[in-house]
Design a protein around this motif. Structure first.
Motif, PDB file in Angstrom:
ATOM      1  N   PHE A 223       0.755  -1.221   0.114  1.00 47.28           N
ATOM      2  CA  PHE A 223      -0.005   0.013  -0.028  1.00 47.28           C
ATOM      3  C   PHE A 223       0.851   1.579   0.007  1.00 47.28           C
ATOM      4  CE2 PHE A 223       0.162   1.640   4.312  1.00 47.28           C
ATOM      5  CZ  PHE A 223       0.306   0.508   5.080  1.00 47.28           C
ATOM      6  N   ALA A 229       2.320   5.369  -6.645  1.00 54.01           N
ATOM      7  CA  ALA A 229       1.646   5.378  -7.909  1.00 54.01           C
ATOM      8  C   ALA A 229       0.363   6.125  -7.859  1.00 54.01           C
ATOM      9  CB  ALA A 229       1.341   3.794  -7.990  1.00 54.01           C
ATOM     10  N   LYS A 230       0.081   6.407  -6.662  1.00 56.18           N
ATOM     11  CA  LYS A 230      -1.425   7.237  -6.916  1.00 56.18           C
ATOM     12  C   LYS A 230      -0.890   8.640  -6.785  1.00 56.18           C
ATOM     13  CE  LYS A 230      -3.323   5.344  -3.145  1.00 56.18           C
ATOM     14  NZ  LYS A 230      -4.562   5.074  -2.090  1.00 56.18           N
ATOM     15  N   GLY A 231       0.333   8.853  -6.824  1.00 56.96           N
ATOM     16  CA  GLY A 231       0.891  10.540  -6.720  1.00 56.96           C
ATOM     17  C   GLY A 231       0.624  11.042  -5.505  1.00 56.96           C
ATOM     18  N   LYS A 240       1.385   9.916   7.150  1.00 63.91           N
ATOM     19  CA  LYS A 240       0.032   9.225   7.268  1.00 63.91           C
ATOM     20  C   LYS A 240       0.519   7.978   6.998  1.00 63.91           C
ATOM     21  CE  LYS A 240      -4.284  10.583   5.624  1.00 63.91           C
ATOM     22  NZ  LYS A 240      -5.010  11.469   4.389  1.00 63.91           N
ATOM     23  N   TYR A 241       1.092   7.458   6.126  1.00 66.71           N
ATOM     24  CA  TYR A 241       1.137   6.292   5.508  1.00 66.71           C
ATOM     25  C   TYR A 241       2.054   5.137   6.505  1.00 66.71           C
ATOM     26  CZ  TYR A 241      -1.739   6.641   1.587  1.00 66.71           C
ATOM     27  OH  TYR A 241      -3.091   6.852   0.697  1.00 66.71           O
ATOM     28  N   ASN A 245       1.333   3.566  10.402  1.00 68.19           N
ATOM     29  CA  ASN A 245       1.390   2.245  10.411  1.00 68.19           C
ATOM     30  C   ASN A 245       2.404   1.455  11.269  1.00 68.19           C
ATOM     31  OD1 ASN A 245      -1.170   1.234   8.776  1.00 68.19           O
ATOM     32  ND2 ASN A 245      -0.353   2.678   7.504  1.00 68.19           N
ATOM     33  N   PRO A 320      -7.916   2.406  15.053  1.00 66.82           N
ATOM     34  CA  PRO A 320      -9.408   3.045  14.896  1.00 66.82           C
ATOM     35  C   PRO A 320     -10.148   1.693  14.562  1.00 66.82           C
ATOM     36  CG  PRO A 320      -8.199   3.881  13.117  1.00 66.82           C
ATOM     37  CD  PRO A 320      -7.240   3.410  14.111  1.00 66.82           C
ATOM     38  N   ARG A 321      -9.363   0.691  13.857  1.00 65.91           N
ATOM     39  CA  ARG A 321     -10.167  -0.615  13.484  1.00 65.91           C
ATOM     40  C   ARG A 321     -10.903  -1.301  14.734  1.00 65.91           C
ATOM     41  NH1 ARG A 321      -5.379  -3.168  10.018  1.00 65.91           N
ATOM     42  NH2 ARG A 321      -4.413  -2.415  11.932  1.00 65.91           N
TER      43      ARG A 321
ATOM     44  N   ARG B  87       0.432  11.018 -12.462  1.00 68.79           N
ATOM     45  CA  ARG B  87      -0.102   9.824 -11.982  1.00 68.79           C
ATOM     46  C   ARG B  87      -1.700  10.097 -11.441  1.00 68.79           C
ATOM     47  NH1 ARG B  87       4.842   8.966  -8.613  1.00 68.79           N
ATOM     48  NH2 ARG B  87       6.312   8.290 -10.299  1.00 68.79           N
ATOM     49  N   TRP B  88      -2.497   9.237 -11.730  1.00 74.22           N
ATOM     50  CA  TRP B  88      -3.843   9.294 -11.301  1.00 74.22           C
ATOM     51  C   TRP B  88      -4.713  10.282 -11.949  1.00 74.22           C
ATOM     52  CZ3 TRP B  88      -3.336   4.898  -9.010  1.00 74.22           C
ATOM     53  CH2 TRP B  88      -4.367   4.256  -8.575  1.00 74.22           C
ATOM     54  N   PHE B 102      -4.638  -0.993  -0.042  1.00 71.86           N
ATOM     55  CA  PHE B 102      -5.053   0.117   0.866  1.00 71.86           C
ATOM     56  C   PHE B 102      -4.392   0.361   1.926  1.00 71.86           C
ATOM     57  CE2 PHE B 102      -8.661  -1.622  -2.058  1.00 71.86           C
ATOM     58  CZ  PHE B 102      -9.087  -0.731  -2.489  1.00 71.86           C
ATOM     59  N   HIS B 103      -4.513   1.579   2.474  1.00 74.43           N
ATOM     60  CA  HIS B 103      -3.965   2.000   3.728  1.00 74.43           C
ATOM     61  C   HIS B 103      -4.640   1.217   4.798  1.00 74.43           C
ATOM     62  CE1 HIS B 103      -3.029   4.224   7.287  1.00 74.43           C
ATOM     63  NE2 HIS B 103      -2.307   4.988   6.689  1.00 74.43           N
ATOM     64  N   MET B 105      -5.268   1.389   8.046  1.00 78.00           N
ATOM     65  CA  MET B 105      -5.957   2.417   8.988  1.00 78.00           C
ATOM     66  C   MET B 105      -6.990   3.453   8.322  1.00 78.00           C
ATOM     67  SD  MET B 105      -3.898   2.133  12.296  1.00 78.00           S
ATOM     68  CE  MET B 105      -2.505   2.891  11.571  1.00 78.00           C
ATOM     69  N   MET B 106      -7.374   3.417   7.043  1.00 76.32           N
ATOM     70  CA  MET B 106      -8.327   4.385   6.442  1.00 76.32           C
ATOM     71  C   MET B 106      -9.328   3.739   5.881  1.00 76.32           C
ATOM     72  SD  MET B 106      -5.384   6.891   4.633  1.00 76.32           S
ATOM     73  CE  MET B 106      -6.290   7.952   3.611  1.00 76.32           C
ATOM     74  N   LYS B 107     -10.376   4.585   6.187  1.00 77.34           N
ATOM     75  CA  LYS B 107     -11.800   4.049   5.515  1.00 77.34           C
ATOM     76  C   LYS B 107     -11.837   4.141   4.312  1.00 77.34           C
ATOM     77  CE  LYS B 107     -14.438   4.907   9.861  1.00 77.34           C
ATOM     78  NZ  LYS B 107     -15.272   5.813  10.400  1.00 77.34           N
ATOM     79  N   SER B 111      -9.492   7.074   1.810  1.00 75.81           N
ATOM     80  CA  SER B 111      -8.732   6.492   0.882  1.00 75.81           C
ATOM     81  C   SER B 111      -8.919   7.524  -0.518  1.00 75.81           C
ATOM     82  CB  SER B 111      -8.566   5.093   0.585  1.00 75.81           C
ATOM     83  OG  SER B 111      -7.869   4.739   1.476  1.00 75.81           O
ATOM     84  N   GLU B 114      -8.802  11.261  -0.387  1.00 76.22           N
ATOM     85  CA  GLU B 114      -7.415  11.912  -0.379  1.00 76.22           C
ATOM     86  C   GLU B 114      -7.123  12.221  -1.681  1.00 76.22           C
ATOM     87  OE1 GLU B 114      -4.529   8.814   0.677  1.00 76.22           O
ATOM     88  OE2 GLU B 114      -3.522  10.684   1.900  1.00 76.22           O
ATOM     89  N   ILE B 115      -7.477  11.278  -2.751  1.00 75.42           N
ATOM     90  CA  ILE B 115      -7.200  11.270  -3.980  1.00 75.42           C
ATOM     91  C   ILE B 115      -7.823  12.562  -4.567  1.00 75.42           C
ATOM     92  CG2 ILE B 115      -7.329  10.152  -6.329  1.00 75.42           C
ATOM     93  CD1 ILE B 115      -6.709   7.602  -4.792  1.00 75.42           C
ATOM     94  N   ILE B 118      -6.260  15.669  -3.330  1.00 79.53           N
ATOM     95  CA  ILE B 118      -4.980  15.895  -3.830  1.00 79.53           C
ATOM     96  C   ILE B 118      -4.818  16.198  -5.452  1.00 79.53           C
ATOM     97  CG2 ILE B 118      -2.540  15.003  -4.347  1.00 79.53           C
ATOM     98  CD1 ILE B 118      -2.951  13.504  -1.708  1.00 79.53           C
ATOM     99  N   HIS B 119      -5.567  15.293  -6.293  1.00 78.16           N
ATOM    100  CA  HIS B 119      -5.538  15.502  -7.838  1.00 78.16           C
ATOM    101  C   HIS B 119      -6.728  16.157  -8.342  1.00 78.16           C
ATOM    102  CE1 HIS B 119      -2.388  12.910  -8.047  1.00 78.16           C
ATOM    103  NE2 HIS B 119      -2.726  11.793  -7.329  1.00 78.16           N
ATOM    104  N   SER B 147     -17.954   3.474   4.378  1.00 75.79           N
ATOM    105  CA  SER B 147     -17.318   3.465   5.765  1.00 75.79           C
ATOM    106  C   SER B 147     -16.468   2.342   6.293  1.00 75.79           C
ATOM    107  CB  SER B 147     -18.372   3.818   6.652  1.00 75.79           C
ATOM    108  OG  SER B 147     -19.393   3.023   6.726  1.00 75.79           O
ATOM    109  N   MET B 165     -11.463   3.406  -7.108  1.00 73.05           N
ATOM    110  CA  MET B 165     -10.420   4.407  -6.493  1.00 73.05           C
ATOM    111  C   MET B 165      -9.524   4.895  -8.171  1.00 73.05           C
ATOM    112  SD  MET B 165      -7.891   4.491  -3.560  1.00 73.05           S
ATOM    113  CE  MET B 165      -7.717   2.850  -3.395  1.00 73.05           C
TER     114      MET B 165
END
Lengths: 329, 248, 277
Positions: A223, A229-231, A240-241, A245, A320-321, B87-88, B102-103, B105-107, B111, B114-115, B118-119, B147, B165
């Protein structure tokens, strides 16, 4: 409903642990080889007169069945009727209550400061993996963590207190001065500085190493690669990532560490003659005051279990999970 | 017509250049609104092409050479910073390991949000929620999945969330790298139908990487077959498939 | 790529430093009677003497040569660390393998036990047990060994659980492979590097624990170990005088060096073990 049950289950787990520790404390001197009278009262027993000896046997019901002794022990424990320390000539409970705040002050300041520094340096080293900085931090911190704590304390006293005169040589406060208000706080902090620094320096590696390790592991995760890759900007990926974690496994290490914080203070308090539980335990060892050793051990263990319980309750704040799971079930 | 993606003499390597290339000079092009299939066995370098197009070789401890023209603009020699904008927004990917992308710890909504932030510079909460719900609908997922945390979702759900996504910024080019591998047949059909609809709607181009000849036959306008880093065939069914079919 | 090579080198370097230090201390321990200029148990000078060409690090409160004390102390500290870690590792591996491989009742029993020991504050536990025994070599090793195994048991257990669910082990079982054979030939072999690593880590902390115990007066007052040298230095308030330079610094440096030697050797094993880290 389920949430309530889960929290309670944790509570039961800790209550059982407390019960085990209390029982362990009772059975250890009685099950060890040798005369239990000696094990309970210490070697000074031979110095006691016949009447005093009778009084001790009476006090601990040594002539009764083990079960009777045990229930008496439990009753005395709960009613804080812990007997008298013959080396201090004071009730054990008041000796320990006076000492506990000092240990808590030392241990918790150390826990907070060393954890923060450990996380900071671990992050620095982990993100700089395969660079010089990482290798220097790793070998430097490993070397420091391999120094005996009491030795480092002695050296600090020699250098900073005796030779440079910056800090007091021993104790938790100035015994012959009647400071009040802010000057009292400063006095306590001045006494705290050296023992705390010693503990912090030696404790950093306990968080630094897992943090660095966790960070390197997380950096290799899919991830994180996908985030690139998601820029997503570098700084967000980092904190944050990756760091976010990596903190999870580190927090579990932290939870275990809570149990160790009082370990270090025993030795450090001895070196600095700091008036906490560790110092009491040392005094008790050197006079073979077994009841005092036992009850200080018991109190330290109970404080550890309590701190563990508190960190357990804090876990959902970090992950949070966990909360989410309860909400959905 | 000017192709949307034109790759010329692409060479890609991992580690050091001298150790030899994984992709040894591959050229192909893809027109607007069309689908190009890239086929080959595992280890032939299919995914490597995808990551090279995404400009990710430096993160994979490798490098590339040759030109990659996106809409006539060479993106092969962009710096990391410039590539972040491509990208994206212009190229998005549903990776092979979509399950773990996927991150944890993020819903899902965070995720995707965020994109968008940013984009697409969407910061308004309401607007973001609407967009997220729209994406869920496109990917045939229930709104409440937004969620969820990834660990609560099945493989198929995650795969479709990954597609949602990828479509967040309506890219010109979508790369699907074994995007349906591991899904059961029904889910796979569902996902592919979704993608196909979208392609028609947005006039999007797709690079479909798959080992499965059936998939490529159904979905692609053109196909290349990669073996040991070079294109060996342009037909949908490669001789290796025929041999395999015989063996079965 | 160049930095990567440097890194491998630097980790190997750390490992080599560790191994070199271990060998050095081993030689000192073995040849102690030849290297030490005096018998550390004899009065050979006046009390509290400053360093001189005869007494390199001066003498202690009862006129024994501190340099010779340190040389002989190597024997005690090194062998105690090895024996204590050996006991802890054997117990940890045994319990870890049993609960990881066989599971069932034993697993829950052992894991409860590990939880229990792990939650009790370690040093106070060791102290309270040592308080009831004399601080002989055997007792110290036993006390440290018997209390330090749980973390190793935990790690070995999770590793064994991971390995036993691997396909080839399942195949072996399906083909009727005996448990003892699978354990010996495959599982133990796979966890061996971790055992070596854990051993190094245990030895690293065993040295520090022994020093702490001796320092607290729970060691044997008559045996020469680095911890007891420091104990007497503390009792005689050496750190309030200039004597700290030759009485307190050297044994502490020895403890740190020996302890870090095990740690660095451990890193070396670990870097071989896990290429990612």
């Amino acid at each position: 409903m389920r949430k309530l049950f889960n929290r309670n289950r944790k509570l039961y787990h800790y209550i059982i642990l407390i019960f085990l520790v209390i029982s362990f404390n009772f059975f250890l001197p009685r099950l060890l080889p040798g005369n239990p009278l000696v094990n309970i009262m210490g070697e000074d027993i031979s110095l006691l007169t016949m009447e005093e000896r009778e009084a001790v046997i009476e006090r601990y019901n040594l002539n009764d069945s083990i079960f009777k002794q045990y229930t008496t022990y439990l009753r005395n424990l709960v009613t804080l009727n812990w007997g008298t320390s013959y080396s201090k000539k004071q009730p054990i409970s008041s000796v320990l209550w006076a000492a506990a705040p000092w240990t808590l002050l030392l241990a918790f300041s150390n826990l907070v400061i060393s954890t923060l520094i450990g996380i900071y340096l671990g992050t620095k080293a982990g993100l700089k993996r395969r660079k010089k900085e990482d290798v220097y931090l790793l070998s430097g911190i490993s070397f420091i963590s391999s120094m005996p704590s009491f030795w480092l304390g002695m050296i600090f006293i020699s250098v900073f207190s005796v030779n440079l005169g910056w800090f007091p040589i021993y104790g938790g406060y100035s015994m012959w001065q009647n400071y009040t208000g802010i000057s009292k706080v400063i006095d306590v902090l001045r006494h705290l500085f050296l023992p705390l620094s010693t503990l912090v320096i030696l404790s950093i590696s306990n968080i630094f190493l897992p943090m660095r390790y966790a960070l390197i592991e997380v950096m290799g995760e899919d991830f994180v690669f996908m985030a690139k890759a998601k820029g997503i900007p570098q700084s967000i990926i980092r904190y944050k990532y990756i760091v976010r974690n990596a903190l999870l496994p580190v927090f579990t290490v932290f939870m275990l560490r809570v149990g160790y914080i009082f370990s270090g203070s025993v030795v450090i308090e001895t070196v600095f003659a700091y008036p906490g539980l560790g110092r009491i335990m040392y005094d008790a060892i050197s006079t073979r005051d077994y009841p005092l050793i036992q009850y200080s051990f018991l109190l330290i263990s109970l404080m550890v279990i309590l701190s563990n319980y508190i960190t357990d309750l804090l876990y959902p704040l970090i992950d949070p999970r966990v909360v989410n799971q309860h909400e959905n079930t | 017509m000017e192709p949307i993606l034109k790759v010329e003499e692409l060479k890609v390597w991992y580690g050091e250049k001298c150790k030899g290339d994984i992709i040894k000079g591959v050229s192909f092009d893809l027109n607007l609104g069309e689908t190009l299939g890239i086929r080959g066995r595992s280890g032939s370098g299919k995914s490597t092409i995808a990551w090279a197009v995404m400009g990710m070789m430096s993160h994979l401890k490798g490098g590339m050479e040759g030109s990659i023209l996106l809409d006539g603009k060479n993106i092969g020699n962009l710096t990391e910073k410039e590539y972040k904008k491509v990208r994206w927004k212009e190229i998005a990917i549903v990776p092979q390991a979509a399950m773990n992308s996927f991150h944890p710890m993020m819903k899902i909504k965070d995720s995707i949000g965020e994109i968008l932030k940013i984009h697409c510079k969407i910061t308004d909460k309401k607007q973001m929620q609407d967009k997220c719900e729209e994406l869920m609908e496109i990917a045939h997922l229930d709104k409440k999945v937004l969620s969820y945390y990834p660990h609560k979702m099945s493989g198929g759900m995650k795969q479709r969330a990954a597609i949602a996504m990828a479509l967040a910024c309506e890219p010109k080019l979508l790369i699907l790298d074994e995007a349906t591998t591991g899904l059961d047949v029904l889910t796979e059909a569902e996902v592919l139908r979704v993608v196909k609809n979208l392609q028609r709607r947005n006039n999007m181009s797709i690079l479909l990487i798959s080992h499965d000849p059936r998939l490529v036959e159904v979905l692609c306008d053109k196909t290349i077959y990669i073996e040991e880093g070079v294109i060996v065939d342009h037909s949908t069914y490669h001789e290796a498939d025929l041999l395999e079919a015989k063996a079965v | 790529m160049k930095t990567l090579k440097n890194l491998c080198k630097s980790e190997e370097k750390l490992g080599l430093i560790g191994i070199a230090l271990l060998v050095f201390f081993l030689i000192v321990a073995l040849l102690a009677p030849t290297i030490a200029p005096f018998d550390p148990y004899e009065r050979v000078g006046k009390s509290f003497d400053t360093p001189s060409s005869i007494h390199l690090l001066g003498t202690n409160d009862i006129g024994q040569d501190i340099f010779s004390e340190i040389i002989y102390g190597t024997r005690f500290s090194l062998s105690l660390a090895l024996l204590a870690s050996f006991i802890a590792i054997v117990l940890g591996v045994l319990i870890g393998v049993i609960s990881g491989y066989f599971q069932g009742v034993w697993e829950s029993f052992f894991m409860r036990l590990t939880d229990f020991i792990l939650i009790i504050p370690f040093l106070p536990l060791v102290i309270i047990i040592s308080a009831y025994f004399s601080g002989s070599f055997k007792n110290l090793a036993l006390v440290i060994g018997l209390t330090a195994w749980p973390s190793t048991a935990r790690i070995i257990r999770s590793q064994v659980m991971r390995i036993r669910s691997k396909d080839y082990i399942l195949n072996l079982k399906a083909m009727g492979g005996r448990d003892s054979y699978i354990l010996k030939r495959h599982i133990l072999r796979e966890v061996l590097p971790i055992i070596v690593y854990r051993f190094m880590m245990m030895a690293n902390s065993a040295i520090l624990i022994e020093a702490s115990l001796s320092f607290l007066g729970l060691g044997s007052p008559t045996i020469k170990s680095w911890g007891t040298i420091l104990y007497y230095a503390q009792v005689r308030n050496a750190f309030l005088t200039d004597a700290w330079v030759w009485w307190i610094l050297p044994p502490g440096i020895c403890i740190s060096l020996l302890s870090v030697a095990f740690l660095f050797s451990g890193y070396y094993v670990e870097s071989r073990l896990n290429p990612k880290v």
